[in-house]
Design an enzyme around this catalytic site. Sequence first.
Site, mmCIF file in Angstrom:
data_model
loop_
_atom_site.group_PDB
_atom_site.id
_atom_site.type_symbol
_atom_site.label_atom_id
_atom_site.label_comp_id
_atom_site.label_asym_id
_atom_site.label_seq_id
_atom_site.Cartn_x
_atom_site.Cartn_y
_atom_site.Cartn_z
ATOM 1 N N TYR A 1 -24.490 4.672 -14.987
ATOM 2 C CA TYR A 1 -24.253 5.674 -14.363
ATOM 3 C C TYR A 1 -25.240 5.826 -13.159
ATOM 4 O O TYR A 1 -26.540 5.768 -13.459
ATOM 5 C CB TYR A 1 -24.111 7.135 -14.857
ATOM 6 C CG TYR A 1 -23.040 7.231 -16.024
ATOM 7 C CD1 TYR A 1 -22.379 8.433 -15.754
ATOM 8 C CD2 TYR A 1 -22.543 6.281 -16.541
ATOM 9 C CE1 TYR A 1 -21.200 8.766 -16.657
ATOM 10 C CE2 TYR A 1 -21.420 6.422 -17.511
ATOM 11 C CZ TYR A 1 -20.877 7.783 -17.468
ATOM 12 O OH TYR A 1 -19.752 8.034 -18.080
ATOM 13 N N ASN B 1 -10.490 5.731 -20.283
ATOM 14 C CA ASN B 1 -10.114 6.892 -19.329
ATOM 15 C C ASN B 1 -8.830 7.466 -19.625
ATOM 16 O O ASN B 1 -8.484 8.806 -19.332
ATOM 17 C CB ASN B 1 -10.002 6.342 -17.964
ATOM 18 C CG ASN B 1 -11.535 6.196 -17.410
ATOM 19 O OD1 ASN B 1 -12.565 6.545 -18.209
ATOM 20 N ND2 ASN B 1 -11.622 5.347 -16.377
ATOM 21 N N HIS C 1 -21.883 8.513 -9.939
ATOM 22 C CA HIS C 1 -22.014 9.825 -10.350
ATOM 23 C C HIS C 1 -23.059 10.743 -9.969
ATOM 24 O O HIS C 1 -22.780 11.920 -10.174
ATOM 25 C CB HIS C 1 -22.552 9.365 -12.028
ATOM 26 C CG HIS C 1 -22.354 10.830 -12.726
ATOM 27 N ND1 HIS C 1 -23.370 11.447 -13.147
ATOM 28 C CD2 HIS C 1 -21.188 11.222 -13.519
ATOM 29 C CE1 HIS C 1 -22.953 12.508 -14.040
ATOM 30 N NE2 HIS C 1 -21.571 12.279 -14.153
ATOM 31 N N ARG D 1 -15.825 9.266 -5.693
ATOM 32 C CA ARG D 1 -15.465 8.413 -6.535
ATOM 33 C C ARG D 1 -14.213 8.491 -7.294
ATOM 34 O O ARG D 1 -13.208 7.683 -7.384
ATOM 35 C CB ARG D 1 -16.373 8.426 -7.747
ATOM 36 C CG ARG D 1 -16.498 7.060 -8.710
ATOM 37 C CD ARG D 1 -16.075 7.417 -10.017
ATOM 38 N NE ARG D 1 -17.143 8.536 -10.367
ATOM 39 C CZ ARG D 1 -16.819 9.401 -11.627
ATOM 40 N NH1 ARG D 1 -15.737 9.391 -12.308
ATOM 41 N NH2 ARG D 1 -17.771 9.913 -12.139
ATOM 42 N N HIS E 1 -23.700 22.826 -17.525
ATOM 43 C CA HIS E 1 -23.705 21.685 -17.146
ATOM 44 C C HIS E 1 -24.873 21.116 -16.235
ATOM 45 O O HIS E 1 -24.824 20.168 -15.796
ATOM 46 C CB HIS E 1 -22.246 21.534 -16.222
ATOM 47 C CG HIS E 1 -21.855 20.124 -15.915
ATOM 48 N ND1 HIS E 1 -21.869 19.808 -14.732
ATOM 49 C CD2 HIS E 1 -21.602 18.990 -16.630
ATOM 50 C CE1 HIS E 1 -21.484 18.379 -14.640
ATOM 51 N NE2 HIS E 1 -21.249 17.974 -16.023
#
Length: 701
Positions: free
Chosen positions: A477, A46, A601, A573, A444
């Site tokens: 996820y 990350n 997610h 999150r 997206h």
Amino acid sequence: MANTTYKYIDREKSWLAFNARVLQEAGDETVPLLDRLRFLGIFSNNLDEFFRVRFAAIRRLSQSGQSGEKVLGGISAQQLVKDITEIVIQQQSESLRILNVIENQLGKEGIFIINENELSKEQENFVRDFFIQKVSPALVTIILNDLAEFPLLKDTSGYLAVKLVMKQERTGLLGLKSKPEIRYAVIEIPKTINRFVVLPPVGDKQYVILLDDVIRFSLSSIFNIFDYESVAAHMIKITRDAELDIDSDMSKSMLQKIATSVKERRVGEPVRFVYDQSIGKDTLRFFLANMGIDASDSIIPGGRYHNRRDYMDFPNLGRFDLLYKPKTPLPVDGLGLDGSILGKIAKQDYLVNAPYQSFSYIIKFLREAALDPKVTAIRITLYRLAKNSQIVSSLINAAKNGKKVVVQIELQARFDEASNISYAEQMQTEGIELIFGIKGLKVHSKICVIDRIENGKLRRYGLISTGNFNEVSARVYTDVTLFTSHQQILKDVSKIFDFFDVNYRVYRYKHLIVSPHYTRSKFYKLIDREIVHARAGKEAYIWLKMNSLSDFEMINKLYDASNAGVKIKLLVRGICSLIPGVKGMSENIEAVSIVDRYLEHSRVYIFSAGGDPEVYISSADFMTRNLDGRVEVTCPIYDPRIRKELIDTFNVGWKGNVKARYHSAELDNKYRVRGDAPIFRAQLETYNYYRDRLEVVTDQL
């Protein structure tokens, strides 16, 4: 404390606080040991992406001479660069401490991570042979002193910075030694070999050595042509700006432009340099000077090893007792994998909540469509795909069966560009029609629509999801996918594909909420309606589950709702720039983050709507880019069973008191206060919710 100039938390610091929650999981002794190593790897991975993207953007802003305070929420880019570096140094120190604790606890379990100085004679022989057979052929070693140009170091690789002190010759009558010659070299640690080399066990004890230390052990073999007195090797790591510079040459295809930009990314400006803090000062100066790294870059002292993202792939050594017990994905009641899945969807909508439920339904949906003689066309958007993607395989199968297959594939999906280019070329070869998006807009959304001829008429079936059509990430996820044959919704989905083709037209949608044209205004209206209800003394609440909340105007709208008396629950999150619980600003807002074995997610948005709740699922977070700069899809849930399911699972998440942390201005990640309440682990209880529903259905049969 975060800079909350007036009413926002800095987005970047909020993101670093999220990554600190990942690090908390690595430090949590209730998490199985090998999974704690995995969380350390996630933390490191990350951080790499953060520096390549977000920090790089702030650094560019800082160097432009602009303060950037307006877009950064009240802090200057120059100050933010300094603050981020300080936070990361502290986090890196904490990660090293946690790693040492984990290694000590692994030792108690008979697992030892050892270095080149701790090898037994038998282990030395194994490592020597392993180096000769496996490592040496893959090794890239460069002597630096006499090069006209310093080599380009890649930001995805780890390197050993080597200092060779050559033997001194005695000169003159007194036999005085000359000043020693210093040679510097760099060794790239091969990525084609697993970073963790498992050594032969000794009785019940298991041993692992890092590839870095295999190379250190073999330095005498690597540099045997040099007459040196001493050799030292310390790890360094460079992170580069990952911004793509897209060529404007109209004669080139989008595939060519993105491919060229990805290749050029490797020469991006350095934005972070991490080094082993035990490295010699002269060696450090040599590398910093020759790599053009200065004080405007983030220079981070670290431990002996970097690229700790590799810990995500630490070998399990057969010790499954040191890992989370796997949870078998549950079936969806009524939506069997045997028989026709389209036939089931024709009768009612279904929801799949992965990884609690099986992603295989999505594969089955596409495979059935590929073979069904009545299916004439499949259209789908793809953003991130698995390696050896079953999704792509199913689409190719459909094309081979004479279906018209249209794929909108996002070539600018960050760090997946090369993979998507490869898949695009593969699908193009198989006769699939490709759409490469819209200039200035990433696509997206996660949508699929199938055209089927039934009794001479067109009938559509489709998928709308909060997550990628990726069978690998679906194991980790959490995402929800709606299976529907609602013809009006799917007519809107078809319009989105028309928009991809003719994007100078702004289409009207009767059911879907679509970015960049309608999402912001529609959510404003939904919030305003709750404000009206609250002021009229009616029940008014907003429950939002998302990955990130950073758009200032949307935050202002939620503040307005709070001040009107709307009760707001936020399950966020990651980034949360909103400050909850401030009297006169956000006292009716609570905000919680869950970080656990799965990555939260899914985006689920619930509005009380005067007592008849409206529920939406979405690909969009409340970030400016999702609201205004991408093609995103938010879908209403009309089926009352599925609405109840999503409200139930939101409530399950909200009750979490084990892995739930409060969002706050202090960014201190305090765990939710449990008090006298029993332990309630949201993700485990979500799984139990779906399991119990199945048991109830079974009992009724």
